[in-house]
Enzyme design. Sequence first.
Site, PDB file in Angstrom:
ATOM      1  N   CYS A  12      -1.324   3.546  -6.628  1.00 48.05           N
ATOM      2  CA  CYS A  12      -2.106   2.921  -5.555  1.00 48.05           C
ATOM      3  C   CYS A  12      -2.322   1.481  -6.001  1.00 48.05           C
ATOM      4  CB  CYS A  12      -3.439   3.649  -5.410  1.00 48.05           C
ATOM      5  SG  CYS A  12      -4.657   2.753  -4.422  1.00 48.05           S
ATOM      6  N   CYS A  33       0.856  -1.183   0.000  1.00 47.24           N
ATOM      7  CA  CYS A  33       0.000   0.000   0.000  1.00 47.24           C
ATOM      8  C   CYS A  33       0.893   1.234   0.000  1.00 47.24           C
ATOM      9  CB  CYS A  33      -0.858  -0.039   1.266  1.00 47.24           C
ATOM     10  SG  CYS A  33      -1.910   1.406   1.492  1.00 47.24           S
TER      11      CYS A  33
HETATM   12  N1  DGL Z   1      -4.090   0.447  -1.913  1.00 43.46           N
HETATM   13  C1  DGL Z   1      -3.623   1.571  -1.199  1.00 43.46           C
HETATM   14  C2  DGL Z   1      -2.481   2.296  -1.832  1.00 43.46           C
HETATM   15  O1  DGL Z   1      -1.681   1.693  -2.481  1.00 43.46           O
HETATM   16  C3  DGL Z   1      -4.554   2.353  -0.330  1.00 43.46           C
HETATM   17  C4  DGL Z   1      -5.794   2.837  -0.919  1.00 43.46           C
HETATM   18  C5  DGL Z   1      -6.751   3.423   0.082  1.00 43.46           C
HETATM   19  O2  DGL Z   1      -7.179   2.695   0.968  1.00 43.46           O
HETATM   20  O3  DGL Z   1      -7.062   4.615  -0.029  1.00 43.46           O
HETATM   21  O4  DGL Z   1      -2.331   3.484  -1.685  1.00 43.46           O
END
Ligand code: DGL
Length: 272
Positions: free
Chosen positions: A185, A74
């Site tokens: 993301c 993430c």
């Molecule tokens: N999948 C995440 C990222 O890479 C987080 C997305 C979220 O929960 O806003 O930033």
Amino acid sequence: MSDSRPVGIFDSGLGGVSVLREIRARLPDEALLYCADSGHAPYGEKPQALIAARSLELCGFLVEQGAKALVIACNTATAAAATQIRARWPDLPVIGMEPAVKPATEATRHGVVGVLATTGTLESARFAGLLDQFGHGVTVLTRPGAGLVEAVERGELDSPRTLALLHEYLDAMIAEGADVIVLGCTHYVFLRPQVEAIVGPGVSVIDTGAAVARQLQRKLDVAGLRAAPGVAAGARFWTSGNPQRVGATLAMLLPPARAVEVLPPSACLAPA
Ligand code: DGL
């Protein structure tokens, strides 16, 4: 020397499964544990302190389950919590991730790149540092992908609503001359086919999932932590949200269907 303990991976939800997929392809012998913090997703608009507290909670759970390394799958949680996770578990390899600004600035032909990421990532000191380091001489357009994480969590990859959001975010960057789009993301990686269809063949679309898997491999090698080859390793999934709903989307993103367990209540609580 081999080490059969699992690698722990977490994200705000199922976006990090795009990273898990790369890790499985590169390191098929490694057992994997995955935590989806669906009860607190999305992270993108939340305060950094809350994301850091949730990240430490999930890593604590993964360590209790025997994780020999931690992958922050993430970008938003890496920006908010990587330093604290490394400080809490100084002896464990911790692999974080950040939007692929450096490769994008190297790949652009016209000097314009577009970064689609969460507000949390785009407003972080870490991202500002990336721009300082690699953004010179190149125009870096940024756009928060509001609503896209929720769309992926619902498994709505092709819905008119999701496509309209993608058009809104991407059309403007393409009109301004971007010839590289960074998916900053891990959720957005599941929208890559839709993104590619919108931006067309003259625009490269890049993400960092494969680089994270390579970095994990390097760190496990250096620490002598690789599992023995030839052992069929599985993956276990937990969520702080609704396991049926998360399981249904997981089956779509990473077929076939598999069980999703509920995190213990102590690992699900919102920090005070
Ligand atoms: N999948 C995440 C990222 O890479 C987080 C997305 C979220 O929960 O806003 O930033």
